[in-house]
Design an enzyme around this catalytic site. Structure first.
Site, PDB file in Angstrom:
ATOM      1  N   LYS A  29      64.203   7.586  46.718  1.00  0.00           N
ATOM      2  CA  LYS A  29      64.657   6.260  47.145  1.00  0.00           C
ATOM      3  C   LYS A  29      66.076   6.335  47.676  1.00  0.00           C
ATOM      4  CE  LYS A  29      66.061   5.056  42.447  1.00  0.00           C
ATOM      5  NZ  LYS A  29      67.498   4.968  42.711  1.00  0.00           N
ATOM      6  N   CYS A  61      69.781   1.114  38.268  1.00  0.00           N
ATOM      7  CA  CYS A  61      68.430   1.529  38.671  1.00  0.00           C
ATOM      8  C   CYS A  61      67.367   1.232  37.624  1.00  0.00           C
ATOM      9  CB  CYS A  61      68.449   2.981  39.115  1.00  0.00           C
ATOM     10  SG  CYS A  61      69.384   3.146  40.663  1.00  0.00           S
ATOM     11  N   ASP A  73      66.018   8.451  37.689  1.00  0.00           N
ATOM     12  CA  ASP A  73      67.230   9.124  38.184  1.00  0.00           C
ATOM     13  C   ASP A  73      67.953  10.016  37.162  1.00  0.00           C
ATOM     14  OD1 ASP A  73      66.470   7.466  40.225  1.00  0.00           O
ATOM     15  OD2 ASP A  73      68.353   6.402  40.424  1.00  0.00           O
TER      16      ASP A  73
END
Ligand code: VGL
Ligand code: ZN
Length: 204
Positions: A112, A157, A11
């Site tokens: 996601k 994450c 990310d």
């Protein structure tokens, strides 16, 4: 040769960088670290994978959709949930990779968090274990057994991705210089890293 060893970037998106929606302190500082490792992986013939948080505008993790204050916690589908500001909306500038990331070398992008009913911190599956992102089967297809992981955010994450990778049987290295945390509580990232290490990750 890094034939069985992939780099997994979590990310590294605009919205997690200072000045944007869900700014992680120092989030943009991981980009140079990522670029260094991307170049190393490419020189060694290794695969580079990057995840992107990729939410619809009606995502259930957004405080505005829950009618709750940002940073508070509640339940989404029976699962503990932090209410986040609107972030990483599919195809928005905030969801794009940081512009300085050498993203042309990424071999696989994992999206996601598309199901509004579940958050998805891990690059392998959502928090409710309803959807698989396909990462595990891609890694198996390519006979990858070791993952070096870095990115944003350490306490969400990165943490969930590392724990899922370990339980799927991968050897995992975590590059701390390439991670930054949200730290809703000041020591969340330190605790997350020690949990990853306890579960078998090599902290570098
Ligand atoms: C993340 C909070 C909400 C992350 C994503 O990438 O760590 N954190 N969505
Ligand atoms: Zn998110």
């Amino acid at each position: 040769m890094y034939r069985h060893h992939a780099l997994l970037l979590i990310d590294i998106q605009n919205d997690f960088c200072p000045g944007d929606a869900l700014a992680v302190p120092g989030g943009d500082r991981v980009v140079d670290v990522a670029n260094h490792y991307i170049a190393q992986w490419k020189r060694q013939g290794g695969r580079v994978i990057a995840s992107q948080d990729w939410h619809p505008a009606n995502h259930g993790s957004f405080a505005v959709n829950a009618g709750a204050p940002v940073g508070d916690s509640g339940q989404l589908n029976g699962i503990e949930q932090v209410w986040w500001p609107v972030h990483c909306v599919q195809n928005s500038p905030g969801a794009a990779f940081h512009p300085s990331l050498t993203s042309q070398y990424i071999d696989l992008i994992i999206h996601k968090g598309m199901d509004p009913a579940y958050d998805s911190y891990s690059a392998f599956r959502d928090n409710g274990h309803q959807h698989d992102t396909g990462l595990d089967s891609w890694l198996r297809q390519h006979q990858i057994t070791t993952l070096t992981i870095m990115g944003l955010a350490t306490d969400y994450c990165v943490r969930f991705s590392v724990i899922d990778a370990l339980s799927a049987g991968y050897q995992v290295n975590v590059i701390t210089a390439g991670c930054r945390g949200v730290n809703l509580k000041p020591d969340d990232s330190v605790l997350a890293l020690s949990e990853m290490q306890q579960k078998g990750a090599q902290i570098i």
